[in-house]
Design a protein around this motif. Structure first.
Motif, PDB file in Angstrom:
ATOM      1  N   PRO A 172      22.019  44.582  56.330  1.00  0.00           N
ATOM      2  CA  PRO A 172      22.041  45.854  57.115  1.00  0.00           C
ATOM      3  C   PRO A 172      21.614  45.775  58.497  1.00  0.00           C
ATOM      4  N   HIS A 173      20.292  45.083  58.653  1.00  0.00           N
ATOM      5  CA  HIS A 173      19.616  44.946  60.110  1.00  0.00           C
ATOM      6  C   HIS A 173      20.675  43.971  61.045  1.00  0.00           C
ATOM      7  N   GLY A 174      21.249  43.251  60.466  1.00  0.00           N
ATOM      8  CA  GLY A 174      22.223  41.962  61.290  1.00  0.00           C
ATOM      9  C   GLY A 174      23.437  43.027  61.846  1.00  0.00           C
ATOM     10  N   VAL A 219      26.418  46.007  65.961  1.00  0.00           N
ATOM     11  CA  VAL A 219      26.980  47.241  66.441  1.00  0.00           C
ATOM     12  C   VAL A 219      26.098  47.998  67.693  1.00  0.00           C
ATOM     13  N   ARG A 220      24.802  47.849  67.477  1.00  0.00           N
ATOM     14  CA  ARG A 220      24.157  48.529  68.550  1.00  0.00           C
ATOM     15  C   ARG A 220      24.172  47.896  69.924  1.00  0.00           C
ATOM     16  N   GLU A 221      24.414  46.595  69.856  1.00  0.00           N
ATOM     17  CA  GLU A 221      24.287  45.739  71.226  1.00  0.00           C
ATOM     18  C   GLU A 221      25.626  46.171  71.758  1.00  0.00           C
ATOM     19  N   GLY A 222      26.576  46.457  71.221  1.00  0.00           N
ATOM     20  CA  GLY A 222      27.892  46.843  71.669  1.00  0.00           C
ATOM     21  C   GLY A 222      28.062  48.081  71.969  1.00  0.00           C
ATOM     22  N   GLU A 260      28.150  57.354  63.619  1.00  0.00           N
ATOM     23  CA  GLU A 260      26.719  56.777  63.744  1.00  0.00           C
ATOM     24  C   GLU A 260      26.062  56.560  64.990  1.00  0.00           C
ATOM     25  N   ILE A 261      24.711  57.048  65.292  1.00  0.00           N
ATOM     26  CA  ILE A 261      24.233  56.866  66.722  1.00  0.00           C
ATOM     27  C   ILE A 261      23.239  55.764  66.225  1.00  0.00           C
ATOM     28  N   THR A 262      23.179  54.702  67.281  1.00  0.00           N
ATOM     29  CA  THR A 262      22.720  53.533  66.771  1.00  0.00           C
ATOM     30  C   THR A 262      21.418  52.859  67.736  1.00  0.00           C
ATOM     31  N   ARG A 263      21.258  53.759  68.868  1.00  0.00           N
ATOM     32  CA  ARG A 263      20.234  53.409  69.836  1.00  0.00           C
ATOM     33  C   ARG A 263      19.043  54.323  70.026  1.00  0.00           C
ATOM     34  N   TYR A 264      18.011  53.741  70.414  1.00  0.00           N
ATOM     35  CA  TYR A 264      16.726  54.746  70.164  1.00  0.00           C
ATOM     36  C   TYR A 264      16.782  55.969  70.856  1.00  0.00           C
ATOM     37  N   SER A 265      17.054  55.879  72.417  1.00  0.00           N
ATOM     38  CA  SER A 265      17.222  57.071  73.170  1.00  0.00           C
ATOM     39  C   SER A 265      18.153  58.125  72.620  1.00  0.00           C
ATOM     40  N   GLU A 266      19.282  57.882  72.081  1.00  0.00           N
ATOM     41  CA  GLU A 266      20.033  58.741  71.506  1.00  0.00           C
ATOM     42  C   GLU A 266      19.760  59.295  70.323  1.00  0.00           C
ATOM     43  N   VAL A 267      19.118  58.607  69.443  1.00  0.00           N
ATOM     44  CA  VAL A 267      18.732  58.616  67.985  1.00  0.00           C
ATOM     45  C   VAL A 267      17.639  60.054  68.462  1.00  0.00           C
ATOM     46  N   GLN A 268      16.613  59.529  69.148  1.00  0.00           N
ATOM     47  CA  GLN A 268      15.437  60.461  69.578  1.00  0.00           C
ATOM     48  C   GLN A 268      16.130  61.796  70.132  1.00  0.00           C
ATOM     49  N   ARG A 277      14.586  49.091  65.845  1.00  0.00           N
ATOM     50  CA  ARG A 277      14.505  47.439  66.157  1.00  0.00           C
ATOM     51  C   ARG A 277      15.365  47.316  67.458  1.00  0.00           C
ATOM     52  N   ASP A 278      15.544  48.675  68.418  1.00  0.00           N
ATOM     53  CA  ASP A 278      16.119  48.664  69.705  1.00  0.00           C
ATOM     54  C   ASP A 278      15.303  47.757  70.747  1.00  0.00           C
TER      55      ASP A 278
END
Length: 408
Positions: A27-29, A34-37, A48-56, A324-325
């Motif tokens: 799952p982390h891989g 996905v997060r980097e793209g 699904e939201i994948t990056r720190y700032s948007e999750v926050q 892990r962002d």
């Protein structure tokens, strides 16, 4: 004319599914790719939201609410005992009902309530280690982590320690709610709910007539401007404390020790420097959590990063991906380091108004147990496979066979 942004469903997005074998295997891989793209991906249920700032932002923004019934409607469940219990529980509520319950319940979750249990936490973990230390090997899940938190939650609530096996069984069965097989599991879940309610009914009646120094007494006495918890609210909240305070802690403790099996130098360091424990807990929950995300529903159309999230969209919030962002946690975001000073808080306990009420208790349980395990189980190594529960819901190792230096 106001700018009209395209819907997230009208643009090309990566896709991610927790049901895919590739996701279950790594799952982390998958999250990293996905997060980097993209900050957003498409799922079988919505986005699904994948990056720190948007999750926050999503966790804090009142335009996103918890799904009624914790998403059980996705499985076709919109009525019945399980639906009624989950849709009226504090985890499902928003607005004034949630604010009211949280205001009353918070009076029982004080630093004093946690600190008074710390000596007992140490006693429980030492007793469990005593049973395996002479052997030099054990299944860490069956022999230690599965048994550790429930006596502590019993003490918190004021239940007899000898009843921990009852609570453990009820917890296992009721937590099937978070698996994607609730229709088939309904008879087991409902039976456990009924048995737990009957037990708690008797406890509540005893505490009303004979108060004690425990959380149940505190919740019964909790009052704000003349407002008190109803009997049904007490049942629901005590059930939530029991469930949240056991399954999450025992799974996270097992996962953390599994992680240390791959980092023996850091296990040895913790054994020598137990004062690192609070930092260990934060780093392990950031890097190797047993809860990978949460869910919200858009109350209204929400514009984010030039796209519109339509009202009613089911939004999966990937807290594990955000934790892990590298935009926040730097080049070391994908590595485990117990000496790391965290540049930002992780989201494993959620965020916003639904931040976990029992977070401090869970952190204390982990921080008290881990240094004792590191000191008394030196040289720990994994001796077999450590299969995990499905990542949907609460995950963690099903078993963890280990070997260590005996007699400590």
């Amino acid at each position: 004319m106001p700018t009209v942004f395209p819907s997230v469903f009208e643009v090309d997005l990566p896709e991610i599914s927790p049901f895919d074998a590739a996701y279950e295997a790594d799952p982390h891989g998958v999250n990293a790719t996905v997060r980097e793209g993209s900050w957003v991906a498409r799922t079988p249920f919505g986005i699904e939201i994948t990056r720190y700032s948007e999750v926050q932002m999503v966790l804090r923004d009142r335009r996103f609410q918890m799904p009624v019934g914790l998403g059980l409607s996705l499985q076709g469940i919109t009525s019945g005992k399980i639906w009624d219990r989950t849709s009226n529980g504090i985890l499902s509520l928003d607005g004034e009902r949630h604010t009211r319950l949280r205001r009353l319940v918070a009076q029982g979750f004080t630093p004093r309530a946690t600190d008074r249990l710390r000596p007992y936490m140490r006693d429980v973990i030492n007793e469990l280690v005593d049973t395996v230390s002479p052997r030099g090997e054990c299944d860490l899940v069956a022999d230690i982590t599965e048994q550790y938190p429930i006596p502590i939650v019993c003490a918190l609530l004021g239940a007899p320690r000898e009843d921990w096996k009852l609570f453990s069984s009820w917890t296992d069965d009721i937590f099937l709610i978070f698996n994607f097989n609730v229709v088939a599991d309904t008879p087991v879940i409902e039976r456990a709910m009924d048995e737990l309610d009957e037990y708690l009914d008797a406890m509540i009646e005893r505490r009303r007539s004979t108060p004690a120094d425990d959380l149940l007494t505190d919740l019964i006495a909790a009052e704000d401007a003349g407002d008190r918890l109803t009997h049904d609210e007490l049942l629901s909240l005590v059930s939530a404390v029991l469930l949240a305070g056991t399954d999450t802690t025992r799974n996270q403790l097992a996962a953390t020790v599994q992680l240390f099996c791959d980092h023996p130098e850091q296990w040895a360091l913790l054994g020598k420097q137990p004062e690192l424990a609070p930092r260990v807990v934060e780093e392990a929950m950031r890097y190797f959590p047993i809860i990978f995300g949460t869910v919200r529903v858009a109350r209204e159309d929400v514009e984010l990063n030039g796209l519109t999230i339509p009202a009613g969209t089911m939004v999966s919030v990937s807290t594990a991906a955000a934790n892990r962002d590298p935009r926040v946690f730097g080049d070391g975001s994908a590595s485990f380091d117990i000496t790391r000073e965290q540049p930002a808080p992780h989201f494993t306990f959620g965020g916003g108004i639904h931040y976990c009420l029992g977070a401090q208790l869970a952190k204390a349980e982990l921080a008290e147990a881990l240094p004792i395990l590191a000191r008394r189980l030196p040289g720990i190594v994994r001796t077999g496979d450590a299969p995990w529960k499905p990542v949907m819901g609460i995950s963690g190792p099903l078993s963890l066979p280990v070997r260590f230096e005996a007699g400590h």
